[in-house]
Scaffold this active site. Structure first.
Site, PDB file in Angstrom:
ATOM      1  N   ASP A 110      -6.172   5.107   1.751  1.00  0.00           N
ATOM      2  CA  ASP A 110      -6.546   4.043   0.556  1.00  0.00           C
ATOM      3  C   ASP A 110      -7.373   3.100   0.782  1.00  0.00           C
ATOM      4  OD1 ASP A 110      -5.108   2.379   2.385  1.00  0.00           O
ATOM      5  OD2 ASP A 110      -3.489   2.389   1.242  1.00  0.00           O
ATOM      6  N   HIS A 124       0.675  -1.244   0.077  1.00  0.00           N
ATOM      7  CA  HIS A 124      -0.040  -0.247   0.027  1.00  0.00           C
ATOM      8  C   HIS A 124       0.804   1.302  -0.001  1.00  0.00           C
ATOM      9  CE1 HIS A 124      -3.112  -2.670   1.920  1.00  0.00           C
ATOM     10  NE2 HIS A 124      -3.359  -2.751   0.867  1.00  0.00           N
ATOM     11  N   TYR A 143      -4.113 -14.500  -3.225  1.00  0.00           N
ATOM     12  CA  TYR A 143      -4.857 -13.681  -2.068  1.00  0.00           C
ATOM     13  C   TYR A 143      -5.447 -12.328  -2.257  1.00  0.00           C
ATOM     14  CZ  TYR A 143      -0.708 -11.362  -0.719  1.00  0.00           C
ATOM     15  OH  TYR A 143       0.368 -10.536  -0.579  1.00  0.00           O
ATOM     16  N   TRP A 186      -1.323  -5.737  -7.906  1.00  0.00           N
ATOM     17  CA  TRP A 186      -1.397  -4.912  -8.857  1.00  0.00           C
ATOM     18  C   TRP A 186      -0.201  -3.955  -9.046  1.00  0.00           C
ATOM     19  CZ3 TRP A 186      -4.105  -4.868 -12.913  1.00  0.00           C
ATOM     20  CH2 TRP A 186      -4.298  -3.791 -13.618  1.00  0.00           C
TER      21      TRP A 186
END
EC number: 2.4.1.-
Length: 480
Positions: A117, A19, A386, A367
């Protein structure tokens, strides 16, 4: 105070390096292109990790960091899922976040925006108290964002578990997704992780905008659908691909060894195999993957971790204590030593993907990794583990067609024969040519959208202009 003339943005990343990294790239663009200042407010359940500190310490002086005191999660059981832990970390940090905002006010640096986020929406409470516009930076796909925005309605209209749905979910502009492929926290609606997911998605409508780490050519239909005005739908700005493609220093000889090894391989001949910093396989699956790689007779560079029963077991601890090489099948290293390079734990991924010898990437479909591959034009083998990775794998293999996807048996295991077939198919076969050409197109598009007149650069400018206008308004009202 000189600094108060510059718009200041506060960013709260959810815990986890995956993140933090895209948000760091986002912050760099705000500083370099728009002259903003940024403060990262770091929440966590323990002291900051070495990896976090290294990343944050390397940033330009206009990006600073504040570490909040660790939250107490000792009341949670050891089986509490990661999404619950992440959400609770942000929620329980609100009292300390208030103190940080008080200090911003005292220093004449009240932020013109607060950016959270995907699981950080409870920080909106503090933003609202201080009249600071809240925004979301969404670190994955427009397809998954569409799912998040639709989930409150889905929750009301579907009574069974989503995996029991007989028809795939069809959202405007999105690839159809079967319930069993929905992201992990949506797989058990009785679990707290689902309740936290739902709680966060219900608050998305409170954001003044959502910045998403994707770009138009990658997901044109989903982005178009998201940008159509609608009730409870904030404006959506595709600002990606935001990835770190700068040179990571290969910190140890072993890591630079893998780059030296790549230097000696033929152009585009090596399959890079890595499941990210958080992904692990079971013992049995590790064995099948190893034997499949050997049987494929292709060159490979494999970042290996010790096996475990939980797919994201190394999410917070990426260095498990056991030597992963001891789990390889007997004779594997000897058999593949001319074609393979196995490295434990970590490799300088951006450099590996940018290397001319790399010709494919077997990935967990996180991603960040996917976008790094797109930027380097490397075709994929999709092997989701996951989080939202199954949804990403469906998008990449069925819609974008930049990935091949091995078929698992009824027991969930991908057998060695299937591994060998797909690896060969990507590196040598006709199927591989198709995904390779698609990735080449996407690489060019990714480069275009980040140029000065590119769509992602323009989208970010729209948001930065809003923030600058808000700052001017505050100054005119005499409020710093």
């Amino acid at each position: 105070m000189e600094e108060s003339k510059t718009p200041h943005v506060a960013i709260i990343p959810s815990p986890g390096m995956g993140h933090l990294i895209p948000l760091v790239e986002f912050a760099k663009r705000l500083v370099h292109l728009h002259g903003l200042t940024v403060t990262f407010v770091i929440a966590g359940e323990g002291p900051p990790s070495k990896a976090q500190r290294t990343v944050l310490d390397s940033l330009p002086s206009s990006i600073s960091s504040v570490f909040l005191p660790p939250v107490d999660l000792t009341d949670l059981s050891s089986s509490t899922r990661i999404e619950s832990r992440i959400s609770l970390t942000v929620t329980r940090s609100n009292p300390e976040l208030r103190k940080v905002f008080d200090s911003f006010v005292e220093g004449g640096r009240l932020p013109t925006a607060l950016v959270v986020d995907l699981f950080g929406t409870d920080a909106f409470d503090v933003a609202v108290e201080f009249h600071v516009p809240p925004y979301i930076f969404y670190p994955t796909t427009a397809n998954v964002l569409s799912f998040f925005l639709h989930l409150p309605k889905l929750d009301e209209t579907v009574s069974c578990e989503f995996r029991e749905l007989t028809e795939p979910l069809m959202l405007p502009g999105c690839v159809p997704v079967a319930g069993k492929d929905f992201l992990d926290p949506a797989q058990d609606r009785k679990d707290d992780a689902y309740k936290w997911l739902l709680h966060n998605t219900k608050r998305y409508k409170e954001a003044e905008g959502i910045l998403v780490n994707t770009f138009f050519e990658l997901e044109p239909n989903a982005i178009k659908a998201l940008q159509e005005p609608g009730l409870d739908k904030p404006p959506v700005y595709p600002v990606g691909p935001l990835v770190n493609i700068g040179k990571q220093e290969a910190k140890q000889t072993e890591e630079s060894e893998c780059l030296k090894w790549l230097d000696n391989q033929p152009l585009g001949s090596v399959l890079y195999v890595s499941f990210g910093s958080g992904g692990t396989l079971t013992c049995e699956q590790l064995n099948e993957l190893a034997l499949g790689l050997a049987d494929s007779e292709q060159r490979f560079l494999w970042v290996i971790r010790s096996p475990s029963g939980i797919a994201n077991s190394s999410y917070f601890d990426s260095h498990s204590q056991t030597d992963p090489l001891t789990f390889l099948p007997p004779g594997f290293l000897e058999r593949t030593k001319k074609r393979g390079f196995v490295i434990p734990f970590w490799a300088p991924q951006a450099q590996v993907l940018a290397h001319p010898s790399t010709g494919g990437f077997l990935t967990h479909c996180g991603w960040n990794s996917t976008l790094e591959s797109v930027v380097s034009g490397i075709p994929l083998i999709a092997w989701p583990l996951y989080a939202e990775q199954k949804m990403n794998a469906v998008l990449l293999s069925e819609d974008i067609r930049a990935a091949l996807r091995p078929r698992a048996g009824d027991d969930g295991l991908v057998r060695r024969e299937e591994v060998a077939r797909v690896v060969k198919g990507l590196m040598e076969g006709e199927e591989g040519k198709g995904v390779r050409n698609k990735m080449k197109e996407l690489k060019e598009a990714a480069c275009r959208v980040l140029k000065d007149d590119g769509t992602s650069t323009k989208a970010l400018s729209l948001v930065a202009l809003k923030w600058k206008a808000h700052k001017k308004e505050l100054e005119q009202n005499g409020n710093h």
